[in-house]
Design a protein around this motif. Structure first.
Motif, PDB file in Angstrom:
ATOM      1  N   LEU A   1       0.813  -1.219   0.000  1.00  0.00           N
ATOM      2  CA  LEU A   1       0.000   0.000   0.000  1.00  0.00           C
ATOM      3  C   LEU A   1       0.844   1.267   0.000  1.00  0.00           C
ATOM      4  O   LEU A   1       0.344   2.351  -0.292  1.00  0.00           O
ATOM      5  CB  LEU A   1      -0.912   0.019   1.226  1.00  0.00           C
ATOM      6  CG  LEU A   1      -2.149  -0.855   1.141  1.00  0.00           C
ATOM      7  CD1 LEU A   1      -2.870  -0.877   2.477  1.00  0.00           C
ATOM      8  CD2 LEU A   1      -3.087  -0.380   0.037  1.00  0.00           C
ATOM      9  N   VAL A   2       2.094   1.120   0.325  1.00  0.00           N
ATOM     10  CA  VAL A   2       2.950   2.308   0.368  1.00  0.00           C
ATOM     11  C   VAL A   2       3.003   2.980  -1.001  1.00  0.00           C
ATOM     12  O   VAL A   2       2.999   4.208  -1.111  1.00  0.00           O
ATOM     13  CB  VAL A   2       4.360   1.940   0.885  1.00  0.00           C
ATOM     14  CG1 VAL A   2       5.327   3.089   0.652  1.00  0.00           C
ATOM     15  CG2 VAL A   2       4.300   1.591   2.369  1.00  0.00           C
ATOM     16  N   SER A   3       3.000   2.187  -2.051  1.00  0.00           N
ATOM     17  CA  SER A   3       3.036   2.823  -3.380  1.00  0.00           C
ATOM     18  C   SER A   3       1.709   3.501  -3.684  1.00  0.00           C
ATOM     19  O   SER A   3       1.664   4.514  -4.387  1.00  0.00           O
ATOM     20  CB  SER A   3       3.400   1.802  -4.456  1.00  0.00           C
ATOM     21  OG  SER A   3       2.357   0.900  -4.641  1.00  0.00           O
ATOM     22  N   PHE A   4       0.620   2.979  -3.134  1.00  0.00           N
ATOM     23  CA  PHE A   4      -0.676   3.668  -3.250  1.00  0.00           C
ATOM     24  C   PHE A   4      -0.567   5.034  -2.568  1.00  0.00           C
ATOM     25  O   PHE A   4      -0.984   6.054  -3.115  1.00  0.00           O
ATOM     26  CB  PHE A   4      -1.789   2.836  -2.612  1.00  0.00           C
ATOM     27  CG  PHE A   4      -2.997   3.638  -2.220  1.00  0.00           C
ATOM     28  CD1 PHE A   4      -3.217   3.990  -0.883  1.00  0.00           C
ATOM     29  CD2 PHE A   4      -3.896   4.078  -3.177  1.00  0.00           C
ATOM     30  CE1 PHE A   4      -4.329   4.748  -0.525  1.00  0.00           C
ATOM     31  CE2 PHE A   4      -5.006   4.842  -2.818  1.00  0.00           C
ATOM     32  CZ  PHE A   4      -5.220   5.183  -1.490  1.00  0.00           C
ATOM     33  N   ALA A   5       0.042   5.024  -1.392  1.00  0.00           N
ATOM     34  CA  ALA A   5       0.190   6.267  -0.640  1.00  0.00           C
ATOM     35  C   ALA A   5       1.070   7.269  -1.389  1.00  0.00           C
ATOM     36  O   ALA A   5       0.840   8.484  -1.335  1.00  0.00           O
ATOM     37  CB  ALA A   5       0.783   5.979   0.735  1.00  0.00           C
ATOM     38  N   ASP A   6       2.058   6.777  -2.096  1.00  0.00           N
ATOM     39  CA  ASP A   6       2.945   7.666  -2.852  1.00  0.00           C
ATOM     40  C   ASP A   6       2.170   8.494  -3.858  1.00  0.00           C
ATOM     41  O   ASP A   6       2.471   9.669  -4.087  1.00  0.00           O
ATOM     42  CB  ASP A   6       4.014   6.845  -3.588  1.00  0.00           C
ATOM     43  CG  ASP A   6       5.052   6.267  -2.640  1.00  0.00           C
ATOM     44  OD1 ASP A   6       5.771   5.329  -3.042  1.00  0.00           O
ATOM     45  OD2 ASP A   6       5.138   6.748  -1.490  1.00  0.00           O
ATOM     46  N   ASP A   7       1.164   7.881  -4.468  1.00  0.00           N
ATOM     47  CA  ASP A   7       0.338   8.613  -5.434  1.00  0.00           C
ATOM     48  C   ASP A   7      -0.765   9.404  -4.739  1.00  0.00           C
ATOM     49  O   ASP A   7      -1.145  10.490  -5.183  1.00  0.00           O
ATOM     50  CB  ASP A   7      -0.311   7.637  -6.423  1.00  0.00           C
ATOM     51  CG  ASP A   7       0.713   6.959  -7.315  1.00  0.00           C
ATOM     52  OD1 ASP A   7       0.472   5.813  -7.750  1.00  0.00           O
ATOM     53  OD2 ASP A   7       1.772   7.575  -7.569  1.00  0.00           O
ATOM     54  N   PHE A   8      -1.284   8.835  -3.683  1.00  0.00           N
ATOM     55  CA  PHE A   8      -2.469   9.408  -3.037  1.00  0.00           C
ATOM     56  C   PHE A   8      -2.159  10.667  -2.233  1.00  0.00           C
ATOM     57  O   PHE A   8      -2.898  11.656  -2.296  1.00  0.00           O
ATOM     58  CB  PHE A   8      -3.106   8.340  -2.134  1.00  0.00           C
ATOM     59  CG  PHE A   8      -4.336   8.808  -1.414  1.00  0.00           C
ATOM     60  CD1 PHE A   8      -4.307   9.087  -0.052  1.00  0.00           C
ATOM     61  CD2 PHE A   8      -5.538   8.972  -2.089  1.00  0.00           C
ATOM     62  CE1 PHE A   8      -5.438   9.516   0.621  1.00  0.00           C
ATOM     63  CE2 PHE A   8      -6.682   9.403  -1.417  1.00  0.00           C
ATOM     64  CZ  PHE A   8      -6.631   9.674  -0.068  1.00  0.00           C
ATOM     65  N   LEU A   9      -1.093  10.632  -1.468  1.00  0.00           N
ATOM     66  CA  LEU A   9      -0.831  11.743  -0.541  1.00  0.00           C
ATOM     67  C   LEU A   9      -0.651  13.092  -1.231  1.00  0.00           C
ATOM     68  O   LEU A   9      -1.232  14.091  -0.786  1.00  0.00           O
ATOM     69  CB  LEU A   9       0.380  11.414   0.337  1.00  0.00           C
ATOM     70  CG  LEU A   9       0.103  10.432   1.465  1.00  0.00           C
ATOM     71  CD1 LEU A   9       1.407   9.994   2.133  1.00  0.00           C
ATOM     72  CD2 LEU A   9      -0.847  11.017   2.495  1.00  0.00           C
ATOM     73  N   PRO A  10       0.139  13.194  -2.291  1.00  0.00           N
ATOM     74  CA  PRO A  10       0.262  14.515  -2.929  1.00  0.00           C
ATOM     75  C   PRO A  10      -1.075  15.065  -3.423  1.00  0.00           C
ATOM     76  O   PRO A  10      -1.313  16.270  -3.405  1.00  0.00           O
ATOM     77  CB  PRO A  10       1.217  14.250  -4.100  1.00  0.00           C
ATOM     78  CG  PRO A  10       1.973  13.038  -3.709  1.00  0.00           C
ATOM     79  CD  PRO A  10       1.004  12.192  -2.924  1.00  0.00           C
ATOM     80  N   LEU A  11      -1.937  14.140  -3.876  1.00  0.00           N
ATOM     81  CA  LEU A  11      -3.251  14.587  -4.330  1.00  0.00           C
ATOM     82  C   LEU A  11      -4.118  14.988  -3.153  1.00  0.00           C
ATOM     83  O   LEU A  11      -4.787  16.016  -3.174  1.00  0.00           O
ATOM     84  CB  LEU A  11      -3.949  13.475  -5.118  1.00  0.00           C
ATOM     85  CG  LEU A  11      -3.422  13.206  -6.524  1.00  0.00           C
ATOM     86  CD1 LEU A  11      -4.127  11.998  -7.124  1.00  0.00           C
ATOM     87  CD2 LEU A  11      -3.600  14.420  -7.417  1.00  0.00           C
ATOM     88  N   ALA A  12      -4.134  14.155  -2.108  1.00  0.00           N
ATOM     89  CA  ALA A  12      -5.010  14.428  -0.961  1.00  0.00           C
ATOM     90  C   ALA A  12      -4.620  15.728  -0.271  1.00  0.00           C
ATOM     91  O   ALA A  12      -5.473  16.501   0.162  1.00  0.00           O
ATOM     92  CB  ALA A  12      -4.948  13.265   0.024  1.00  0.00           C
ATOM     93  N   PHE A  13      -3.315  15.944  -0.173  1.00  0.00           N
ATOM     94  CA  PHE A  13      -2.855  17.159   0.502  1.00  0.00           C
ATOM     95  C   PHE A  13      -2.595  18.292  -0.491  1.00  0.00           C
ATOM     96  O   PHE A  13      -2.074  19.331  -0.126  1.00  0.00           O
ATOM     97  CB  PHE A  13      -1.601  16.853   1.322  1.00  0.00           C
ATOM     98  CG  PHE A  13      -1.851  15.979   2.520  1.00  0.00           C
ATOM     99  CD1 PHE A  13      -0.855  15.138   3.004  1.00  0.00           C
ATOM    100  CD2 PHE A  13      -3.067  15.996   3.176  1.00  0.00           C
ATOM    101  CE1 PHE A  13      -1.073  14.339   4.125  1.00  0.00           C
ATOM    102  CE2 PHE A  13      -3.307  15.203   4.298  1.00  0.00           C
ATOM    103  CZ  PHE A  13      -2.307  14.372   4.759  1.00  0.00           C
ATOM    104  N   ARG A  14      -2.928  18.049  -1.716  1.00  0.00           N
ATOM    105  CA  ARG A  14      -2.878  19.099  -2.742  1.00  0.00           C
ATOM    106  C   ARG A  14      -1.499  19.723  -2.840  1.00  0.00           C
ATOM    107  O   ARG A  14      -1.347  20.932  -3.024  1.00  0.00           O
ATOM    108  CB  ARG A  14      -3.966  20.156  -2.440  1.00  0.00           C
ATOM    109  CG  ARG A  14      -5.368  19.552  -2.416  1.00  0.00           C
ATOM    110  CD  ARG A  14      -6.444  20.584  -2.152  1.00  0.00           C
ATOM    111  NE  ARG A  14      -6.473  21.017  -0.765  1.00  0.00           N
ATOM    112  CZ  ARG A  14      -7.197  20.442   0.194  1.00  0.00           C
ATOM    113  NH1 ARG A  14      -7.952  19.384  -0.068  1.00  0.00           N
ATOM    114  NH2 ARG A  14      -7.173  20.918   1.424  1.00  0.00           N
ATOM    115  N   GLY A  15      -0.487  18.884  -2.670  1.00  0.00           N
ATOM    116  CA  GLY A  15       0.878  19.343  -2.843  1.00  0.00           C
ATOM    117  C   GLY A  15       1.399  20.202  -1.715  1.00  0.00           C
ATOM    118  O   GLY A  15       2.481  20.791  -1.808  1.00  0.00           O
ATOM    119  N   ALA A  16       0.642  20.276  -0.591  1.00  0.00           N
ATOM    120  CA  ALA A  16       0.992  21.242   0.455  1.00  0.00           C
ATOM    121  C   ALA A  16       1.969  20.710   1.489  1.00  0.00           C
ATOM    122  O   ALA A  16       2.349  21.429   2.394  1.00  0.00           O
ATOM    123  CB  ALA A  16      -0.285  21.713   1.158  1.00  0.00           C
TER     124      ALA A  16
END
Lengths: 464, 535
Positions: free
Chosen positions: B127-142
């Motif tokens: 799931l870590v690779s899922f998080a790699d894609d998900f986190l920048p989107l969820a946090f909008r790059g912040a």
């Protein structure tokens, strides 16, 4: 605000070892001492036509017939008549009676020209103060009601300018309560739901450290408020993790009601059932020591509150405020002293009184950790948005003659079975301020002598 | 039948700021004394954080996780002068954080199975690779690498759960509870000062929530430095307007403009609701949204003013009952309506219900809404001490005649001469928009009047005439410009916004509030990439 925290992983790693020790310590203290609690009840609009809730002398008084359902608890109560609304400029009787009562009745603060509450309501104040003084419970406070939505005119405020809405759906309220219940004696470890919640809160609190320094003054104020509350919630969760389940804590599978979760909980016809359901939830919350403070409102300010048709409340024609029907607010705006108006306002007052009486019944019937009842260590205050105008009984927004009742003897510190008549004097405006301080002292915060912006020390008269 | 005289303060005894214009509860909800250029209260400043509105939260979760959530469980926006987007006013308290966590957990529990299925992950490491894609989107790059790593660690932490699914649930709950998610950051690059430049991801976020009312997609976040140029932002805007999500942006603005924040139909008296289908509230809302969507179907032509004068409505059984038409289709469809008595969104049940009381006539709340929301004029609350007026059944005057007689003197006249006429134009309509030709005594309504405007009074003959006249006024186009500025920036305009507002207002008037024109002007203005944080 400090940000130094222990490492999350290290903290969580200690839980399996610490948990039994913390629970044992908490259990031993629970067996001897009953927590001191406060319940704040608020009803919208007011009796309007009559001056209640009682008359007579201090020890020889009669409850007004509209409040007679409380007769069975008369000996355990202190009844206030002739008091001016808290936090409201003396003598205000107009449309702004709703606004000033809403922002002041439970905050004991005037609006200072802001058209908004300038401080927290008493329930929020006590919950925050308890936590700040190290008295931790799974929920800082609970807020339920028979209405929903944020009323800008109150009566509940978490802070200045921050109105909050009660939970009006008993099933949702139970969903919120259940995760906060302490684990039972047979549990082999902490509740994983609470462990997750603490983990999440600790993680998101860590975000504050990175954001706040980059913000300007207004942003810092916003985020500080947010993050302070994350920290507060985290403390609540930690408390829930640490405490054992009190013996009187018997979790409910559902609220005490015949209706299901999909019932129309906003319908007046269901208000008897809703009140019964919330009575069971308030009792559960106190028995399980989920909180020491409960707020409950029958309505917000100017609430179009209605009760089941079986009570025979007549329907008002449209009044000058635009509303109509068998609801409380419309009847306050009927400008006559006719039988229908009297029937309606009497009906609402008796309904509220019976609801309060049944809540007290439930508390008296529920054992506490010390072998007595929940009621023994609980103070219940019921106050109203509006009262009665002595010289103009048709005034729909009277801020004087607010009927107030206090139930409970504060573990022997209050002499009950008495009546206080403020007689409409201006200084009676401060009576309710002092009463609120008495509530604060009851929960053990005796070093706090002010509440609101006209605060006084406790109401010494209560001691008799 | 109206036998009682409506209290001519008109705003009385509602006790809530929800719905309608900001002062429909009898007082400004923020205590401010007005807005517009030069306003001195705090809401002209950007606090650097803009909490997601409930609509934005719902859309963001939908786009990130494919889950539809019930946002009634999270805090409502505090309305400031009828605006839901004033970021400095949105405080997040203890009970709010509880509510956000509860909803985050529910959302996570719903989303986790699909994610595990889609990623075929059966271990946290996977799931870590899922998080790699998900986190920048969820946090909008912040966020930075350290923050993302701290969240990623939840996926491999035993304390987060015994199973992969539990850890994923914990991870998602934390992401959705984070201030990085709940707030749109507009902080800038560092020390900012009075006119700091936003970072590219912050510009992307601002653009996304303006146009889509949702989170930026990967392409928008990847646009990076190109967003610093007007051409770069225009290009992205064009792409975004071709996306179906652009309808949400238009819906969000129109709701804010029309003061439709909640569905107020269920709050009406049972006598008002009698004869309507059981699902009337939902049906009316659907009709309202489809009307906006129809205009948004082509941004080449879409215009806000057109919504005021459209002769089409999406009908269903509820609309049929309210409009007195008989649509032939069983499915909701766009139907032309007779425009003798009603036209456009101002006579739609959702709008009228937002500005009327539970029963009876509400001329002054409606008139107040017209002046505040549609004309951007500030109407102060009534002064205290105005007594209630008792029933006057002996009088043979119409309601309008009675109310006018009560409001001819000061301190009432200066406000009521403005809000009265457009409010009286709606007298034939009940609180959910049914039309009646006569009052309870079979007297026709007098719906004529004059709009009192800075440039002079403009007469109208009836309801439709008032609405058409209103839509033709430059002030309305200017007001749309101001409101969309506030919508984009989450604050009221300040003195340094003067020239931009003037330019935007002129473009709005010239284009008749053409949506794309307004959006292009907003996003290409220098202020769109700036934050003005007072440190």
């Amino acid at each position: 605000m400090t940000f130094s925290r222990r490492s999350l992983l290290k903290q969580m790693g200690w839980w399996p070892l610490l948990w039994p020790l913390l629970r044992r310590d908490r259990a031993s203290s629970q067996a001897q001492i009953a927590p001191k609690r406060v319940i704040v009840l608020f009803s919208s609009n007011g009796p309007i036509m009559v001056r209640g809730p009682a008359s007579g002398t201090e020890t020889n008084f009669q409850l007004h017939e509209w409040w007679s359902p409380l007769e069975r608890h008369k000996a355990d109560g202190v009844f206030f008549a002739g008091c001016h609304q808290a936090g409201v400029p003396f003598g205000t009787h107009n449309e702004y009676g709703h606004q000033s009562a809403g922002t002041g009745a439970l905050t004991a603060r005037t609006t200072e020209g802001t058209n908004n509450a300038t401080g927290p309501s008493i329930d929020q104040f006590i919950g925050q103060a308890l936590q700040a003084n190290g008295v931790l419970t799974p929920r800082r406070s609970l807020l339920f009601g028979l209405h929903s939505g944020i009323g800008h005119w109150g009566p509940w405020y978490e802070a200045a300018g921050k109105p909050i809405a009660p939970e009006a759906n008993p099933y949702r309220a139970l969903e919120q309560l259940l995760p906060s219940l302490p684990a039972d004696a047979g549990s082999t470890g902490p509740d994983p739901r609470l462990v997750r919640k603490k983990l999440v809160l600790d993680r998101v609190y860590g975000d504050c450290k990175g954001i706040v320094p980059r913000l300007g003054a207004e942003g810092r104020e916003l985020l500080d408020f947010h993050c302070t509350n994350i920290e507060s919630l985290e403390k609540s969760v930690s408390s829930a993790l640490a405490m054992p389940r009190p013996p009187a804590c018997v979790p409910l599978e559902k609220p005490d009601t015949e209706l299901g979760p999909d019932a129309n909980w906003a319908a007046a016809e269901n208000n008897d059932e809703r009140m019964k359901a919330f009575t069971s939830l308030i009792t559960l919350a106190l028995a399980c020591d989920v909180t020491r403070v409960v707020g409950f409102s029958f309505g917000s300010t100017a609430e179009r509150f209605a009760i089941p048709s079986s009570y025979g409340i007549p329907s008002s024609a449209q009044v000058d405020s635009g509303d109509s029907g068998p609801q409380h607010h419309a009847w306050t705006h009927v400008y006559n002293e006719g039988d229908d108006k009297r029937t309606a306002l009497r009906g609402f007052t008796r309904w509220y009184s019976e609801a309060v009486a049944r809540l007290i019944d439930a508390l008296k019937a529920t054992p506490d950790a010390n072998g007595k009842s929940l009621f023994d260590s609980t103070l219940i205050v019921w106050t109203s948005e509006l009262g009665h105008h002595t010289s103009n009984p048709l005034e729909p927004h009277p801020n004087g003659n607010i009927p107030v009742m206090l139930f409970g003897n504060g573990l022997g510190t209050i002499r009950t079975g008495r009546f206080f008549d403020g007689q409409g004097r201006q200084e009676s405006a401060l009576t309710l301020h002092s009463l609120f301080v008495s509530l604060i002292h009851h929960v053990g915060l005796t070093h706090i002598d002010e509440f609101g912006n006209q605060g006084r020390g406790p109401l010494d008269w209560l001691a008799g | 039948m109206l036998s009682a005289v409506i209290l001519f303060t008109a705003l009385g005894c509602t006790g809530t700021i929800e719905g309608g214009s900001g002062t429909s509860s009898g007082g400004p909800s923020d205590g401010s004394d007005g807005g517009g250029i030069g306003a001195s209260h705090g809401y002209t400043k950007n606090p650097g954080l803009r909490r997601l509105t409930r609509v934005e939260y719902r859309n963001t979760v939908r786009d990130l996780l494919g889950v539809e959530v019930d946002v009634s469980r999270i805090p409502k926006e505090l309305l400031i002068r009828g605006h839901s987007v004033i970021s400095g006013a949105q405080k997040t308290g203890y009970t709010d954080i509880e509510a956000y966590y509860d909803l985050a957990l529910r959302t996570a529990e719903s989303a986790a199975p699909e994610i595990l299925d889609r990623t075929s992950c059966d271990s946290s490491a996977c799931l870590v690779s899922f998080a790699d894609d998900f986190l920048p989107l969820a946090f909008r790059g912040a966020t930075d690498a350290d923050t993302e790593q701290a969240y990623r660690a939840l996926l491999t932490d035993d304390a987060a759960g015994a199973t992969t699914r539990e850890r994923l649930t914990t991870f998602l709950s934390a992401v959705l509870s984070s201030p990085h998610f709940l707030y749109r950051q507009e902080i800038g690059r560092g020390d900012g000062g009075e006119s700091g430049e936003l970072a590219p991801h912050e510009i992307a976020t601002r653009l996304s929530y303006l146009v889509w009312q949702s989170t930026p997609d990967a392409e928008l976040l990847a646009a990076g430095e190109s967003l610093r140029t007007p051409e770069g932002r225009t290009a992205q805007l064009a792409r975004m307007l071709r996306d179906a999500r652009a309808r949400e942006g238009m819906r969000g603005f129109v709701r804010d403009w029309m003061g439709v924040f909640d569905n107020r139909i269920p709050s009406k008296d049972s006598a008002v609701l009698a004869g309507l289908p059981a699902d009337a509230a939902q049906a009316a809302e659907e009709s309202f949204e489809r009307a906006i969507d129809a205009e948004a179907s082509s941004f080449a032509t879409a215009g806000y003013l057109a919504l005021l004068t459209t002769d089409r409505v999406f009908t269903n059984a509820t609309i049929d009952a309210i409009y007195g038409v008989e649509s032939s289709d069983t499915e909701p469809s766009s139907t032309a309506i007779p425009t003798e008595h009603r036209i456009g969104l101002l006579t739609h049940p959702m709008v009228l219900a937002s500005h009327t009381k539970e029963s009876g006539a509400s001329p002054f709340p409606i008139g107040h809404f017209i002046y505040e929301n549609v004309l951007c004029e500030t109407i102060p609350p009534p002064p205290p001490g105005i007594p209630a007026v008792p029933d006057d059944e002996e009088n043979d005057r119409t309601l309008r005649e009675t109310l006018e007689s009560l409001t001819t003197g000061e301190p009432c006249h200066s406000c009521h001469m403005r809000i009265g006429p457009p409010g009286f134009a709606f007298l034939p309509f009940d609180p959910v928009g049914r039309f009646r030709a006569t009052d309870g005594r079979d007297r026709p309504f007098d719906t004529s009047g004059e709009l009192v405007l800075p440039g002079g009074n403009v007469p109208f003959a009836d309801t439709v005439g008032m609405i058409r006249t209103l839509a033709d006024q430059e002030e309305v186009a200017h007001c749309i410009a101001k409101r969309i500025f506030r919508f984009a920036h989450g604050r009221f305009e300040a003195s340094f916004d003067t020239s931009e507002i003037a330019d935007l207002a002129a473009a709005s008037a010239e284009s008749r509030a053409h949506v794309q024109t307004l959006l292009e002007r907003i996003v290409t203005a220098p202020s769109f990439t700036q934050v003005r944080v007072v440190r």
